[in-house]
Design a protein around this motif. Structure first.
Motif, PDB file in Angstrom:
ATOM      1  N   GLY A 128       0.780  -1.204  -0.013  1.00  0.00           N
ATOM      2  CA  GLY A 128       0.036  -0.073   0.110  1.00  0.00           C
ATOM      3  C   GLY A 128       0.833   1.265  -0.045  1.00  0.00           C
ATOM      4  O   GLY A 128       0.576   2.177   0.787  1.00  0.00           O
TER       5      GLY A 128
ATOM      6  N   SER B 210       0.091   5.535  -1.777  1.00  0.00           N
ATOM      7  CA  SER B 210      -0.149   7.065  -1.217  1.00  0.00           C
ATOM      8  C   SER B 210      -0.290   6.906   0.242  1.00  0.00           C
ATOM      9  O   SER B 210       0.110   5.822   0.750  1.00  0.00           O
ATOM     10  CB  SER B 210      -1.827   7.354  -1.526  1.00  0.00           C
ATOM     11  OG  SER B 210      -2.582   6.293  -1.251  1.00  0.00           O
TER      12      SER B 210
ATOM     13  N   ILE C  50       0.270   6.805   4.112  1.00  0.00           N
ATOM     14  CA  ILE C  50       1.247   6.277   5.247  1.00  0.00           C
ATOM     15  C   ILE C  50       2.375   5.408   4.505  1.00  0.00           C
ATOM     16  O   ILE C  50       3.334   5.500   4.864  1.00  0.00           O
ATOM     17  CB  ILE C  50       0.506   5.570   6.214  1.00  0.00           C
ATOM     18  CG1 ILE C  50      -0.498   6.523   6.995  1.00  0.00           C
ATOM     19  CG2 ILE C  50       1.679   5.052   7.287  1.00  0.00           C
ATOM     20  CD1 ILE C  50      -1.069   6.091   8.164  1.00  0.00           C
TER      21      ILE C  50
ATOM     22  N   ARG D 204      -2.785   1.414  -7.949  1.00  0.00           N
ATOM     23  CA  ARG D 204      -2.923   2.231  -8.963  1.00  0.00           C
ATOM     24  C   ARG D 204      -1.441   2.488  -9.502  1.00  0.00           C
ATOM     25  O   ARG D 204      -0.727   2.787  -8.770  1.00  0.00           O
ATOM     26  CB  ARG D 204      -3.535   3.486  -8.369  1.00  0.00           C
ATOM     27  CG  ARG D 204      -4.930   3.790  -7.837  1.00  0.00           C
ATOM     28  CD  ARG D 204      -5.300   4.773  -6.938  1.00  0.00           C
ATOM     29  NE  ARG D 204      -4.394   4.649  -5.978  1.00  0.00           N
ATOM     30  CZ  ARG D 204      -4.469   5.741  -5.103  1.00  0.00           C
ATOM     31  NH1 ARG D 204      -4.812   6.899  -5.091  1.00  0.00           N
ATOM     32  NH2 ARG D 204      -3.664   5.917  -3.872  1.00  0.00           N
TER      33      ARG D 204
ATOM     34  N   VAL E  24      -0.678  -5.042  -7.016  1.00  0.00           N
ATOM     35  CA  VAL E  24      -1.284  -6.167  -6.499  1.00  0.00           C
ATOM     36  C   VAL E  24      -2.645  -6.024  -5.721  1.00  0.00           C
ATOM     37  O   VAL E  24      -2.638  -5.113  -4.872  1.00  0.00           O
ATOM     38  CB  VAL E  24      -0.203  -7.283  -5.717  1.00  0.00           C
ATOM     39  CG1 VAL E  24       0.290  -6.217  -4.666  1.00  0.00           C
ATOM     40  CG2 VAL E  24      -0.992  -8.489  -4.952  1.00  0.00           C
TER      41      VAL E  24
ATOM     42  N   SER F 142      -6.497  -8.651  -2.036  1.00  0.00           N
ATOM     43  CA  SER F 142      -7.884  -9.616  -1.562  1.00  0.00           C
ATOM     44  C   SER F 142      -7.947 -10.776  -2.318  1.00  0.00           C
ATOM     45  O   SER F 142      -8.712 -11.768  -2.136  1.00  0.00           O
ATOM     46  CB  SER F 142      -8.980  -8.700  -1.553  1.00  0.00           C
ATOM     47  OG  SER F 142      -9.636  -8.393  -2.930  1.00  0.00           O
TER      48      SER F 142
ATOM     49  N   ALA G  47      -1.099  -1.832   3.714  1.00  0.00           N
ATOM     50  CA  ALA G  47      -2.122  -1.704   2.802  1.00  0.00           C
ATOM     51  C   ALA G  47      -3.476  -1.784   3.412  1.00  0.00           C
ATOM     52  O   ALA G  47      -3.622  -2.686   4.509  1.00  0.00           O
ATOM     53  CB  ALA G  47      -2.166  -2.602   1.701  1.00  0.00           C
TER      54      ALA G  47
ATOM     55  N   PHE H 179      -7.986  -0.638   3.868  1.00  0.00           N
ATOM     56  CA  PHE H 179      -9.243   0.476   3.372  1.00  0.00           C
ATOM     57  C   PHE H 179     -10.110   0.505   4.490  1.00  0.00           C
ATOM     58  O   PHE H 179     -10.382  -0.316   5.341  1.00  0.00           O
ATOM     59  CB  PHE H 179      -9.569   0.102   2.133  1.00  0.00           C
ATOM     60  CG  PHE H 179     -10.098  -1.135   2.075  1.00  0.00           C
ATOM     61  CD1 PHE H 179      -9.439  -2.388   1.963  1.00  0.00           C
ATOM     62  CD2 PHE H 179     -11.690  -1.269   1.862  1.00  0.00           C
ATOM     63  CE1 PHE H 179     -10.250  -3.509   1.747  1.00  0.00           C
ATOM     64  CE2 PHE H 179     -12.206  -2.635   2.030  1.00  0.00           C
ATOM     65  CZ  PHE H 179     -11.309  -3.683   2.073  1.00  0.00           C
TER      66      PHE H 179
ATOM     67  N   SER I 215      -1.942  -0.973  12.124  1.00  0.00           N
ATOM     68  CA  SER I 215      -3.265  -1.165  12.529  1.00  0.00           C
ATOM     69  C   SER I 215      -4.036   0.207  12.796  1.00  0.00           C
ATOM     70  O   SER I 215      -4.020   1.016  11.812  1.00  0.00           O
ATOM     71  CB  SER I 215      -3.201  -1.838  13.970  1.00  0.00           C
ATOM     72  OG  SER I 215      -4.443  -1.814  14.650  1.00  0.00           O
TER      73      SER I 215
ATOM     74  N   TYR J 229     -13.895  -3.467  10.113  1.00  0.00           N
ATOM     75  CA  TYR J 229     -12.518  -2.597  10.186  1.00  0.00           C
ATOM     76  C   TYR J 229     -11.921  -2.641  11.531  1.00  0.00           C
ATOM     77  O   TYR J 229     -10.798  -3.265  11.626  1.00  0.00           O
ATOM     78  CB  TYR J 229     -12.866  -1.010   9.609  1.00  0.00           C
ATOM     79  CG  TYR J 229     -11.500  -0.326   9.825  1.00  0.00           C
ATOM     80  CD1 TYR J 229     -10.738  -0.350   8.524  1.00  0.00           C
ATOM     81  CD2 TYR J 229     -10.964   0.327  10.740  1.00  0.00           C
ATOM     82  CE1 TYR J 229      -9.542   0.486   8.699  1.00  0.00           C
ATOM     83  CE2 TYR J 229      -9.929   1.296  10.914  1.00  0.00           C
ATOM     84  CZ  TYR J 229      -9.121   1.129   9.772  1.00  0.00           C
ATOM     85  OH  TYR J 229      -8.022   1.810   9.789  1.00  0.00           O
TER      86      TYR J 229
ATOM     87  N   LYS K  84      -8.266  -4.956  12.484  1.00  0.00           N
ATOM     88  CA  LYS K  84      -7.070  -4.179  12.944  1.00  0.00           C
ATOM     89  C   LYS K  84      -7.043  -4.739  14.509  1.00  0.00           C
ATOM     90  O   LYS K  84      -5.637  -4.920  14.958  1.00  0.00           O
ATOM     91  CB  LYS K  84      -7.469  -2.734  13.095  1.00  0.00           C
ATOM     92  CG  LYS K  84      -7.637  -2.052  11.580  1.00  0.00           C
ATOM     93  CD  LYS K  84      -6.184  -2.249  10.911  1.00  0.00           C
ATOM     94  CE  LYS K  84      -6.222  -1.600   9.652  1.00  0.00           C
ATOM     95  NZ  LYS K  84      -5.256  -1.526   8.945  1.00  0.00           N
TER      96      LYS K  84
ATOM     97  N   PRO L 201      -2.094   4.349  14.279  1.00  0.00           N
ATOM     98  CA  PRO L 201      -2.432   5.626  13.839  1.00  0.00           C
ATOM     99  C   PRO L 201      -3.834   6.222  14.251  1.00  0.00           C
ATOM    100  O   PRO L 201      -4.645   5.605  14.260  1.00  0.00           O
ATOM    101  CB  PRO L 201      -2.052   5.973  12.437  1.00  0.00           C
ATOM    102  CG  PRO L 201      -1.600   4.783  11.925  1.00  0.00           C
ATOM    103  CD  PRO L 201      -2.097   3.560  12.978  1.00  0.00           C
ATOM    104  N   GLY L 202      -3.793   7.419  14.817  1.00  0.00           N
ATOM    105  CA  GLY L 202      -5.156   8.117  14.957  1.00  0.00           C
ATOM    106  C   GLY L 202      -5.609   8.864  13.532  1.00  0.00           C
ATOM    107  O   GLY L 202      -5.007   8.281  12.312  1.00  0.00           O
TER     108      GLY L 202
ATOM    109  N   ASP M 199      -5.704   9.541   1.693  1.00  0.00           N
ATOM    110  CA  ASP M 199      -6.669   9.306   0.734  1.00  0.00           C
ATOM    111  C   ASP M 199      -7.714   8.241   1.468  1.00  0.00           C
ATOM    112  O   ASP M 199      -8.928   7.945   0.873  1.00  0.00           O
ATOM    113  CB  ASP M 199      -6.217   8.403  -0.689  1.00  0.00           C
ATOM    114  CG  ASP M 199      -5.437   9.376  -1.551  1.00  0.00           C
ATOM    115  OD1 ASP M 199      -5.420  10.480  -1.301  1.00  0.00           O
ATOM    116  OD2 ASP M 199      -4.715   8.967  -2.567  1.00  0.00           O
TER     117      ASP M 199
ATOM    118  N   HIS N  35      -9.724   8.773   3.808  1.00  0.00           N
ATOM    119  CA  HIS N  35     -10.937   9.303   3.953  1.00  0.00           C
ATOM    120  C   HIS N  35     -11.694   9.962   2.804  1.00  0.00           C
ATOM    121  O   HIS N  35     -12.466  10.593   2.951  1.00  0.00           O
ATOM    122  CB  HIS N  35     -10.564  10.489   5.122  1.00  0.00           C
ATOM    123  CG  HIS N  35     -10.096  10.180   6.187  1.00  0.00           C
ATOM    124  ND1 HIS N  35     -10.669   9.393   7.235  1.00  0.00           N
ATOM    125  CD2 HIS N  35      -8.597   9.831   6.878  1.00  0.00           C
ATOM    126  CE1 HIS N  35      -9.901   9.037   8.582  1.00  0.00           C
ATOM    127  NE2 HIS N  35      -8.690   9.237   7.976  1.00  0.00           N
ATOM    128  N   ARG N  36     -11.366   9.388   1.740  1.00  0.00           N
ATOM    129  CA  ARG N  36     -12.124   9.777   0.288  1.00  0.00           C
ATOM    130  C   ARG N  36     -13.596   9.312   0.483  1.00  0.00           C
ATOM    131  O   ARG N  36     -14.305   9.988  -0.142  1.00  0.00           O
ATOM    132  CB  ARG N  36     -11.367   9.334  -0.822  1.00  0.00           C
ATOM    133  CG  ARG N  36     -11.196   7.878  -0.854  1.00  0.00           C
ATOM    134  CD  ARG N  36     -10.257   7.346  -2.307  1.00  0.00           C
ATOM    135  NE  ARG N  36     -10.128   5.964  -2.073  1.00  0.00           N
ATOM    136  CZ  ARG N  36      -9.010   5.365  -1.754  1.00  0.00           C
ATOM    137  NH1 ARG N  36      -8.244   6.147  -1.098  1.00  0.00           N
ATOM    138  NH2 ARG N  36      -9.024   4.152  -1.963  1.00  0.00           N
TER     139      ARG N  36
END
Ligand SMILES: NC(=O)c1ccc[n+]([C@@H]2O[C@H](COP(=O)([O-])OP(=O)(O)OC[C@H]3O[C@@H](n4cnc5c(N)ncnc54)[C@H](OP(=O)(O)O)[C@@H]3O)[C@@H](O)[C@H]2O)c1
Length: 277
Positions: free
Chosen positions: A22, A25, A27, A48, A71, A74, A99, A101, A149, A163, A167, A193-194, A199, A201-202
């Motif tokens: 991942g 973009s 982190i 991408r 790759v 999933s 990676a 989402f 996580s 989600y 994690k 991370p908090g 991306d 939060h897109r």
């Protein structure tokens, strides 16, 4: 999507290699640049091609060899092909399983497919990757694994059940693993991370743009900076940002029953029809 290499530059010693999933973009991209600055060769994944190649180019400009792999994590066949690629690297000294989402959709009445995909990406892909690289690290007596996580994993979050649960698996798995390999010279870190501006939060731009006062957003670069400092100090759990660390302490002492009530009020809960017999 094919797992065939998108671009490649042969790895040559003396560069240690970091594998980052991942990395197109957020982190993951920040990890790639920070590790390139530390002189590490890189194997970067994403889906991408263009953003991934842009990150690779930025890292190559720092003088390190970089390979990229497209790759879909999933997909079991694509994961197998990616893992074969990892096996062919002589010396993987660091893995950042980053990676991931978010999928803010209701579990009740919502589609199952994204939930299963999330379990594959957040859990299965990480476990498989660590399983491939760990024996050689232990045999060498050095290496690092970072699993990204989330601080949210410490909360009951209606609407993001899969989600936070996926994690939470990482928290538990990596903490045990860190104890298992403690004396081997290998460090395992769970990074929580908090809110971080990426991306990720897109799906919820309204929320991301609102910037409520009580939330302190971090940049991916500052998250990575703290994570790498935690890694240098061999810390098994890393929570970047003082407000996130304070929140983690608060979450640890607050009774879960109160937490469930607060989260239910904040995030909402589904009402039944009232047709109980
Ligand atoms: N941002 C936050 O507030 C926050 C907070 C806590 C934890 N995290 C965690 O931090 C990690 C990185 O997220 P980010 O915030 O940097 O978001 P991001 O900018 O959206 O990056 C996510 C990365 O994961 C890759 N990815 C997503 N789904 C994938 C799949 N099915 N197969 C293969 N690759 C996939 C993306 O690749 P493509 O885009 O190329 O498809 C991208 O490179 C995630 O694990 C997330 O859960 C984020």
């Amino acid at each position: 999507m094919s797992a065939a290499p998108h671009d490649s530059t042969a790895m040559h010693p003396p560069h240690d290699t970091a594998v980052i999933t991942g990395a197109s973009s957020g982190i993951g991209a920040a990890f790639a640049v920070a590790l390139a600055r530390r002189g590490m060769g890189l194997l970067l994944t994403g889906r991408r091609p263009e953003p991934l190649e842009a990150v690779a180019k930025q890292c190559r400009a720092l003088g390190v060899p970089v390979q990229t792999v497209l790759v879909e994590l999933s997909d079991p066949a694509e994961r197998r092909s990616f893992l074969d690629r990892v096996r062919r690297i002589d010396s993987v000294s660091l893995v950042v399983a980053n990676a991931g989402f978010g999928y803010p959709r209701p579990f009740v009445g919502g589609p199952l497919e994204p939930v299963v995909q999330m379990i594959d990406v957040h859990i299965t892909a990480v476990v498989e990757l660590f399983h491939v690289v760990l024996p050689a690290m232990v045999a060498r007596g050095s290496g690092g694994l970072i699993a990204v996580s989330s601080l949210a994993s410490r909360l009951p979050v209606p609407g993001a059940e899969s989600y936070v649960a996926s994690k939470s698996y990482l928290n538990s798995f990596c903490e045990s693993l860190s104890v298992a390999v403690r004396d081997s010279g290998v460090t395992v870190q769970t990074l929580l991370p908090g809110f971080t501006r990426t991306d990720f939060h897109r799906y919820d731009t309204e929320f991301a743009d609102a910037q409520p006062r009580f939330l302190r957003w971090m940049t991916p670069e500052s998250v990575v900076d703290v994570s790498l400092r935690c890694l240098d100090r061999r810390r098994p759990v890393c929570i970047p940002g003082w407000s996130n660390r304070l929140m983690a302490i608060g979450l640890g002492v607050l009774p879960r029953s109160i937490l469930r009530r607060i989260m239910g009020r904040t995030m909402g809960s589904i009402s039944g029809t009232g047709d109980s017999q």
